[in-house]
Design a protein around this motif. Structure first.
Motif, PDB file in Angstrom:
ATOM      1  N   ALA A 117       0.830  -1.205   0.000  1.00  0.00           N
ATOM      2  CA  ALA A 117       0.000   0.000   0.000  1.00  0.00           C
ATOM      3  C   ALA A 117       0.863   1.253   0.000  1.00  0.00           C
ATOM      4  N   ILE A 118       1.929   1.231   0.808  1.00  0.00           N
ATOM      5  CA  ILE A 118       2.819   2.400   0.866  1.00  0.00           C
ATOM      6  C   ILE A 118       3.509   2.626  -0.473  1.00  0.00           C
ATOM      7  N   VAL A 119       4.003   1.531  -1.070  1.00  0.00           N
ATOM      8  CA  VAL A 119       4.728   1.654  -2.344  1.00  0.00           C
ATOM      9  C   VAL A 119       3.796   2.149  -3.444  1.00  0.00           C
ATOM     10  N   MET A 120       2.586   1.594  -3.495  1.00  0.00           N
ATOM     11  CA  MET A 120       1.630   2.030  -4.525  1.00  0.00           C
ATOM     12  C   MET A 120       1.246   3.490  -4.311  1.00  0.00           C
ATOM     13  N   GLY A 121       1.131   3.887  -3.032  1.00  0.00           N
ATOM     14  CA  GLY A 121       0.827   5.296  -2.754  1.00  0.00           C
ATOM     15  C   GLY A 121       1.963   6.211  -3.190  1.00  0.00           C
ATOM     16  N   ALA A 122       3.207   5.759  -2.945  1.00  0.00           N
ATOM     17  CA  ALA A 122       4.366   6.573  -3.335  1.00  0.00           C
ATOM     18  C   ALA A 122       4.444   6.717  -4.852  1.00  0.00           C
ATOM     19  N   ALA A 137       3.893  -2.841 -10.519  1.00  0.00           N
ATOM     20  CA  ALA A 137       5.292  -3.302 -10.395  1.00  0.00           C
ATOM     21  C   ALA A 137       5.823  -2.998  -8.991  1.00  0.00           C
ATOM     22  N   GLY A 138       5.447  -1.844  -8.445  1.00  0.00           N
ATOM     23  CA  GLY A 138       5.888  -1.503  -7.088  1.00  0.00           C
ATOM     24  C   GLY A 138       5.329  -2.483  -6.067  1.00  0.00           C
ATOM     25  N   ALA A 139       4.040  -2.820  -6.215  1.00  0.00           N
ATOM     26  CA  ALA A 139       3.435  -3.787  -5.289  1.00  0.00           C
ATOM     27  C   ALA A 139       4.094  -5.155  -5.442  1.00  0.00           C
ATOM     28  N   THR A 140       4.391  -5.542  -6.675  1.00  0.00           N
ATOM     29  CA  THR A 140       5.050  -6.838  -6.907  1.00  0.00           C
ATOM     30  C   THR A 140       6.410  -6.876  -6.237  1.00  0.00           C
ATOM     31  N   TYR A 141       7.121  -5.743  -6.328  1.00  0.00           N
ATOM     32  CA  TYR A 141       8.425  -5.674  -5.650  1.00  0.00           C
ATOM     33  C   TYR A 141       8.255  -5.903  -4.146  1.00  0.00           C
ATOM     34  N   ALA A 142       7.271  -5.251  -3.559  1.00  0.00           N
ATOM     35  CA  ALA A 142       7.043  -5.393  -2.115  1.00  0.00           C
ATOM     36  C   ALA A 142       6.729  -6.839  -1.741  1.00  0.00           C
ATOM     37  N   TRP A 143       5.904  -7.506  -2.537  1.00  0.00           N
ATOM     38  CA  TRP A 143       5.537  -8.895  -2.237  1.00  0.00           C
ATOM     39  C   TRP A 143       6.715  -9.839  -2.409  1.00  0.00           C
ATOM     40  N   LEU A 144       7.508  -9.641  -3.450  1.00  0.00           N
ATOM     41  CA  LEU A 144       8.681 -10.494  -3.642  1.00  0.00           C
ATOM     42  C   LEU A 144       9.694 -10.296  -2.525  1.00  0.00           C
ATOM     43  N   ALA A 145       9.856  -9.046  -2.078  1.00  0.00           N
ATOM     44  CA  ALA A 145      10.775  -8.793  -0.964  1.00  0.00           C
ATOM     45  C   ALA A 145      10.325  -9.544   0.284  1.00  0.00           C
ATOM     46  N   GLN A 146       9.020  -9.549   0.525  1.00  0.00           N
ATOM     47  CA  GLN A 146       8.505 -10.289   1.685  1.00  0.00           C
ATOM     48  C   GLN A 146       8.664 -11.797   1.508  1.00  0.00           C
ATOM     49  N   ALA A 147       8.541 -12.265   0.265  1.00  0.00           N
ATOM     50  CA  ALA A 147       8.669 -13.697   0.000  1.00  0.00           C
ATOM     51  C   ALA A 147      10.108 -14.182   0.151  1.00  0.00           C
ATOM     52  N   PHE A 148      11.071 -13.350  -0.257  1.00  0.00           N
ATOM     53  CA  PHE A 148      12.480 -13.754  -0.204  1.00  0.00           C
ATOM     54  C   PHE A 148      13.126 -13.463   1.146  1.00  0.00           C
ATOM     55  N   LEU A 149      12.448 -12.715   1.979  1.00  0.00           N
ATOM     56  CA  LEU A 149      13.040 -12.230   3.227  1.00  0.00           C
ATOM     57  C   LEU A 149      13.519 -13.377   4.120  1.00  0.00           C
ATOM     58  N   GLY A 191      -0.562 -11.453  -2.226  1.00  0.00           N
ATOM     59  CA  GLY A 191      -0.332 -10.387  -3.196  1.00  0.00           C
ATOM     60  C   GLY A 191      -1.121 -10.592  -4.478  1.00  0.00           C
ATOM     61  N   ALA A 192      -1.152 -11.852  -4.953  1.00  0.00           N
ATOM     62  CA  ALA A 192      -1.898 -12.138  -6.182  1.00  0.00           C
ATOM     63  C   ALA A 192      -3.394 -11.896  -5.996  1.00  0.00           C
ATOM     64  N   LEU A 193      -3.909 -12.158  -4.775  1.00  0.00           N
ATOM     65  CA  LEU A 193      -5.345 -12.012  -4.526  1.00  0.00           C
ATOM     66  C   LEU A 193      -5.755 -10.578  -4.205  1.00  0.00           C
ATOM     67  N   THR A 194      -4.826  -9.761  -3.759  1.00  0.00           N
ATOM     68  CA  THR A 194      -5.175  -8.396  -3.348  1.00  0.00           C
ATOM     69  C   THR A 194      -4.773  -7.358  -4.394  1.00  0.00           C
ATOM     70  N   THR A 195      -3.482  -7.160  -4.556  1.00  0.00           N
ATOM     71  CA  THR A 195      -3.022  -6.117  -5.490  1.00  0.00           C
ATOM     72  C   THR A 195      -2.778  -6.640  -6.892  1.00  0.00           C
TER      73      THR A 195
END
Length: 272
Positions: free
Chosen positions: A46-51, A66-78, A135-139
């Motif tokens: 939400a923050i990234v999409m807002g930015a 793309a920004g939301a996808t980046y956020a989700w991948l970062a959470q997945a790889f964390l 992420g796939a179901l929301t954004t």
């Protein structure tokens, strides 16, 4: 020498399997971590999409999706990469149990690396899958349809785990000289979280901070594998990023090996 190499080749897969089994025993912890990663993913997306929206719909090549996808991948790889601290070796140095590691016929650094790869292999699906599903179901996710970015991304993710381990190994080895690692661990945690691209993509950094990040191994932990999986770095660029990761991994492991050998020579066992 040949007998030692053969024994090492047989032992390391076992260490990797032990790392996988060790972490698979904590299923409830994995489930709780997946929920936490998914919740933070919602907030970050939400923050990234807002930015991106505030920047006019595009920021450094990232649109809202793309920004939301980046956020989700970062959470997945964390969790698989583990950009946070790890103090198991430091505790063994302080307690003197590292003497047991030194007495074993397997190289301690390679044994710990194999165990960490097993940990990462287990955490990839239970900690990485749920955030991507949410992420796939929301954004929604902006991911390529070609299989090549995923194959290259998997290789990049393995190298990211090695780079992360090599950094954490070096941090732990300082326990030979520093009995209290709280200061260095906190500094490492702040630097790794910011410079690896966990909070925002490194491409969003101002020029001076992006230059600082480029001189550190931290972008090789998250930014590089995400760029490859998203298709932002394809073909030659992806191979170049893999090369950077391999160089960081090899260099840091070598420095860590030399530092561990120096520390082992002057070790003072406390209570062990």
């Amino acid at each position: 020498m040949r007998r030692y190499v053969l024994a090492l080749v047989r032992a390391l897969p076992r260490y990797m399997a032990l790392g996988f089994r060790r972490w698979s025993a904590y299923r409830m912890a994995a489930a709780a971590g997946a929920v936490t990663n998914s919740v933070f993913g919602l907030i970050k997306a939400a923050i990234v999409m807002g930015a991106v929206g505030a920047a006019g719909g595009s920021l450094a090549g990232y649109g809202p999706l793309a920004g939301a996808t980046y956020a989700w991948l970062a959470q997945a790889f964390l969790a698989p990469v583990n950009v946070f601290t790890w103090t198991e070796l430091a505790e063994r140095i302080r307690s003197g149990d590292v003497a047991i590691d030194l007495a074993r016929p397997v190289d301690p650094q390679l044994a710990y690396l194999a165990t960490d790869l097993g940990r990462a292999a287990f955490q990839l699906l239970p900690r990485g899958g749920p955030p991507l599903l949410v992420g796939a179901l929301t954004t929604g996710l902006a991911l390529p349809a070609d299989a090549r970015p995923y194959l290259l991304g998997l290789a990049s993710l393995v190298l990211a785990v090695v780079v992360s381990f090599a950094c954490r190994w070096l941090l732990n080895v300082t326990a030979f000289w520093l009995l209290d690692l709280r200061g260095t661990s906190t500094l490492y945690l702040v630097a790794s979280n910011v410079l690896c691209g966990l909070i925002v993509p490194v491409h969003w950094f101002p020029d001076w901070l992006a230059t600082v990040a480029s001189w550190t191994p931290f972008p090789a932990m998250l930014q590089h594998p995400i760029d490859i999986v998203m298709g932002r770095a394809s073909d030659v660029d992806a191979v170049a990023l893999l090369g950077q990761q391999a160089l960081w991994a090899g260099g840091l492991l070598l420095v860590g090996r030399l530092a561990f050998a120096a520390g082992a020579r002057r070790v003072v066992i406390q209570g062990g």
